[in-house]
Design an enzyme around this catalytic site. Structure first.
Site, PDB file in Angstrom:
ATOM      1  N   CYS A  87     -67.469  39.964 -57.138  1.00  0.00           N
ATOM      2  CA  CYS A  87     -66.549  39.089 -56.409  1.00  0.00           C
ATOM      3  C   CYS A  87     -67.324  37.965 -55.703  1.00  0.00           C
ATOM      4  O   CYS A  87     -67.865  37.103 -56.362  1.00  0.00           O
ATOM      5  CB  CYS A  87     -65.711  39.933 -55.452  1.00  0.00           C
ATOM      6  SG  CYS A  87     -64.206  39.104 -54.928  1.00  0.00           S
ATOM      7  N   HIS A 195     -63.653  44.622 -58.744  1.00  0.00           N
ATOM      8  CA  HIS A 195     -64.527  45.461 -57.931  1.00  0.00           C
ATOM      9  C   HIS A 195     -64.739  46.851 -58.534  1.00  0.00           C
ATOM     10  O   HIS A 195     -63.863  47.704 -58.387  1.00  0.00           O
ATOM     11  CB  HIS A 195     -63.900  45.664 -56.544  1.00  0.00           C
ATOM     12  CG  HIS A 195     -63.995  44.481 -55.652  1.00  0.00           C
ATOM     13  ND1 HIS A 195     -64.956  44.367 -54.664  1.00  0.00           N
ATOM     14  CD2 HIS A 195     -63.247  43.359 -55.568  1.00  0.00           C
ATOM     15  CE1 HIS A 195     -64.790  43.223 -54.014  1.00  0.00           C
ATOM     16  NE2 HIS A 195     -63.758  42.594 -54.544  1.00  0.00           N
TER      17      HIS A 195
END
Lengths: 220, 79
Positions: A87, A195
């Protein structure tokens, strides 16, 4: 096995990453402050966590990429140490020049937080080898600027070289070619917007992320 | 000297903020508006006294930090 999680001011997934790597692999994990000018000896994995380093001011990841520790991270990555940016960590890797392209504001303008289905586009990389035989995995995204962009020439190169590791099955943010994660030409640096640290055990809805950390450390 | 730096997404790179502003303007009745781009302006003072040297310095700042040249273009004014 030894891993380091780099801690930038504003990172909010650093603990998540440390717990995820520890529980998935049993590796010893050290937290490293961004002002450090040296990394711990004998690292097998470096993780740049998600969050909002430097408050996303100026551009996501721009200032973190110039943190003192990043010189060491770049040197280690160039030596072949497995390095994963998740991310905001992906944004930092692009800003630091370790990965091509850049991350733009999501096409729909919204911050998106939800589990998404991903295609394992290349199961030959150091980070995806454990997905052998699995075409589709689930991980959670949580970002406002996850829209991967690269110019046509760069894109042709990374597609041609098999650098696309993961693709969105149902593109949530407008990323070019549905790209969710890419590796560098040497294959030891991975950036991905979803994630794995939010998908490392079934209690979180998916344990698919654990395989990524296990793959990264399998050759260590 | 005073430096002003304008940073915009390059032409062809999707500017979703610009698109949102454009549709809001259309909603308010300004139908003739098109191609809205939202950028940012940075201003700061410089110790340099030579204009050419100052411009070179600010351009280096743009390349290193202020703009991501993969997606953004920049324009420098020094006065």
């Amino acid at each position: 096995m030894k891993a380091a999680v780099i801690v930038f001011p504003g990172s909010n997934c650093d603990r998540d990453c440390a717990v995820a790597v520890e529980r998935s692999t049993g590796a010893q994990v050290e937290m490293v402050w961004h002002k450090e000018t040296a990394l711990p000896e004998g690292l097998d994995l470096i993780v740049l966590p998600g969050g909002f380093s430097y408050g996303d001011y100026l551009r996501c990841g721009a200032m973190a990429a110039l943190s003192p520790v990043m010189q060491e991270v770049v040197a280690a990555a160039n030596r072949g140490v497995a390095t994963v940016g998740i991310c905001n960590g992906f944004q930092i890797l692009c800003e630091a020049g370790l990965l091509p392209g850049a991350l733009l504001r999501n096409e729909g303008l919204k911050y998106i937080c939800k589990p998404v289905a991903l295609e394992v586009t290349n199961a030959q990389t150091r980070f995806t080898a454990g997905y052998q035989g699995r075409r589709e995995v689930t991980m959670t995204i949580g970002n406002g600027e996850g829209n991967f962009f690269a110019d046509a020439e760069t894109l042709a190169r990374i597609e041609g070289e098999g650098q696309v590791a993961f693709r969105y099955v149902d593109n949530p943010n407008g990323s070019v070619d549905d790209i969710a994660g890419i590796v560098n030409p040497a294959g030891n640096v991975l950036g991905l917007m979803p994630h794995p640290d939010r998908a490392f055990e079934e209690e979180l809805g998916s344990a698919d992320g654990a395989i990524l950390f296990q793959s990264a450390l399998a050759s260590a | 000297m005073k430096a002003t730096v304008h940073v915009f997404l390059k032409p062809g790179v999707l500017d979703v903020q610009g698109k949102a502003v454009e549709s809001a303007l259309h909603g308010l009745g300004w139908d003739g508006v098109k191609d809205v781009r939202v950028g940012k302006t940075l201003t700061f003072d410089l110790a340099a006294t030579d204009k050419a040297a100052a411009e070179t310095e600010v351009k280096a700042m743009c390349e290193k930090l202020l703009a991501n040249t993969v997606i953004e273009s920049y324009r420098v004014e020094v006065a």
